[in-house]
Design an enzyme around this catalytic site. Structure first.
Site, PDB file in Angstrom:
ATOM      1  CD  GLU A 134      12.643  36.203  33.804  1.00 49.15           C
ATOM      2  OE1 GLU A 134      12.957  35.763  32.696  1.00 49.15           O
ATOM      3  OE2 GLU A 134      11.495  36.446  34.206  1.00 49.15           O
ATOM      4  CG  ASP A 135      13.085  38.280  29.689  1.00 48.56           C
ATOM      5  OD1 ASP A 135      12.847  38.026  30.811  1.00 48.56           O
ATOM      6  OD2 ASP A 135      12.384  38.087  28.746  1.00 48.56           O
ATOM      7  CB  ILE A 137      12.942  41.610  37.852  1.00 44.23           C
ATOM      8  CG1 ILE A 137      13.957  40.524  37.588  1.00 44.23           C
ATOM      9  CG2 ILE A 137      11.929  41.717  38.787  1.00 44.23           C
ATOM     10  CD1 ILE A 137      13.524  39.258  37.920  1.00 44.23           C
ATOM     11  CG  ASP A 138       6.974  44.873  34.707  1.00 49.77           C
ATOM     12  OD1 ASP A 138       7.325  45.845  35.554  1.00 49.77           O
ATOM     13  OD2 ASP A 138       6.331  44.679  33.852  1.00 49.77           O
ATOM     14  CE  LYS A 141       1.379  40.959  41.033  1.00 50.33           C
ATOM     15  NZ  LYS A 141       0.501  41.826  40.017  1.00 50.33           N
ATOM     16  CG  ASP A 194       7.746  37.988  23.416  1.00 45.12           C
ATOM     17  OD1 ASP A 194       8.259  37.653  24.391  1.00 45.12           O
ATOM     18  OD2 ASP A 194       6.478  37.804  23.091  1.00 45.12           O
TER      19      ASP A 194
HETATM   20  P1  IMP Z   1       7.069  40.107  36.317  1.00 42.38           P
HETATM   21  O1  IMP Z   1       6.375  38.893  36.642  1.00 42.38           O
HETATM   22  O2  IMP Z   1       6.254  41.337  36.154  1.00 42.38           O
HETATM   23  O3  IMP Z   1       8.259  40.606  36.813  1.00 42.38           O
HETATM   24  O4  IMP Z   1       7.476  40.058  34.718  1.00 42.38           O
HETATM   25  C1  IMP Z   1       8.406  39.449  34.328  1.00 42.38           C
HETATM   26  C2  IMP Z   1       8.033  38.578  32.964  1.00 42.38           C
HETATM   27  O5  IMP Z   1       7.064  39.574  32.096  1.00 42.38           O
HETATM   28  C3  IMP Z   1       9.459  38.633  32.062  1.00 42.38           C
HETATM   29  O6  IMP Z   1       9.783  37.106  32.183  1.00 42.38           O
HETATM   30  C4  IMP Z   1       8.954  38.905  30.774  1.00 42.38           C
HETATM   31  O7  IMP Z   1       8.603  37.594  30.067  1.00 42.38           O
HETATM   32  C5  IMP Z   1       7.827  39.695  31.013  1.00 42.38           C
HETATM   33  N1  IMP Z   1       8.082  41.223  30.810  1.00 42.38           N
HETATM   34  C6  IMP Z   1       8.018  42.019  31.751  1.00 42.38           C
HETATM   35  N2  IMP Z   1       8.388  43.236  31.175  1.00 42.38           N
HETATM   36  C7  IMP Z   1       8.542  42.992  29.739  1.00 42.38           C
HETATM   37  C8  IMP Z   1       8.986  43.905  28.781  1.00 42.38           C
HETATM   38  O8  IMP Z   1       9.072  45.335  29.063  1.00 42.38           O
HETATM   39  N3  IMP Z   1       9.057  43.453  27.690  1.00 42.38           N
HETATM   40  C9  IMP Z   1       9.016  42.053  27.431  1.00 42.38           C
HETATM   41  N4  IMP Z   1       8.632  41.082  28.261  1.00 42.38           N
HETATM   42  C10 IMP Z   1       8.389  41.799  29.429  1.00 42.38           C
END
Ligand code: IMP
Length: 218
Positions: A134-135, A137-138, A141, A194
């Protein structure tokens, strides 16, 4: 039990690099606030990860599962380094690849609604050691949705490698086993990450300005 390893921690007050002192495409020259992680550092850190991956997962056929689209450059570079390790060591392991495409973001916000919008038949993962790549993890979710989905296929083992992990207060507490960099809670682009499909064609991980967020708003 997965082992947690140290990674490169980028502090909240990291000033980054002036985009003018590095190579960036001209069409973004006016737009980037700062280069946060230069491409060279991404490559050096990525080269370090396969040793850990092989130590933990190298006992059995690995399927590397790329989370598209953002994960694909990290996936390609990480796999190149894993293949180099496989070529140059007595102990090597067969590796195959699979792809899944997910979408959860609009502008710089998670919609909270994680959609699977494409991918292979995941039954090929059955009985394998699966490395999800994965690029970023924020909130966690996306992984919270994807992991139960792949675990249905009686995997031998599943581990996650993410180039970036954000220090976000909104997280669900998920943390991957292999991490490139831990970064502040900022929206980043580049190296295929992106903003509404823009900035994928940039090698460095960069922070965009509020003006850019407005300019490229969906
Ligand atoms: P999560 O589900 O909140 O952990 O977000 C993960 C997904 O959100 C990643 O696979 C990205 O596609 C997108 N994402 C989260 N933060 C960023 C960011 O700073 N830049 C670009 N894409 C992000």
């Amino acid at each position: 039990m997965a082992i947690r390893r140290p990674n490169v921690v980028i502090s909240d007050d990291e000033s980054g690099y002036d985009p003018d002192v590095l190579c960036i495409p001209n069409h973004y020259a006016e737009e980037l606030e700062k280069v946060f992680i230069p491409h060279g550092l991404i490559m050096d850190r990525t080269e370090r990860l396969p040793g850990d991956v092989m130590k933990e997962m190298g006992g059995h056929h690995i399927v590397a599962l790329c989370v598209l689209k953002g994960g694909y450059t990290f996936f390609a570079d990480l796999l190149d380094y894993i293949k180099a390790l496989n070529r140059n060591h007595d102990k090597s392991i067969p590796m195959t690849v699979d792809f899944i495409r997910l979408k959860s973001y609009c502008n710089d916000q998670s919609t909270g609604d994680i959609k699977i919008i494409g991918g292979d038949d995941l039954s090929t993962l059955t009985g394998k050691n699966v490395l999800i790549v994965e690029d970023v993890i924020d909130t966690g979710k996306t992984m919270q949705t994807l992991l139960p989905l792949v675990k249905q296929y009686n995997l031998k083992m599943v581990r996650v490698a993410s180039l970036l992990v954000k220090r976000t207060p909104w997280g669900v507490g998920y943390s991957p086993e292999f991490v490139g960099f831990e970064i502040p809670d900022k929206f980043v682009v580049g190296y295929t990450l992106d903003y509404n499909e823009f900035f994928q064609d940039l090698n460095h991980v960069c922070v965009i300005s509020e003006a850019d967020k407005v300019k490229y708003k969906a």
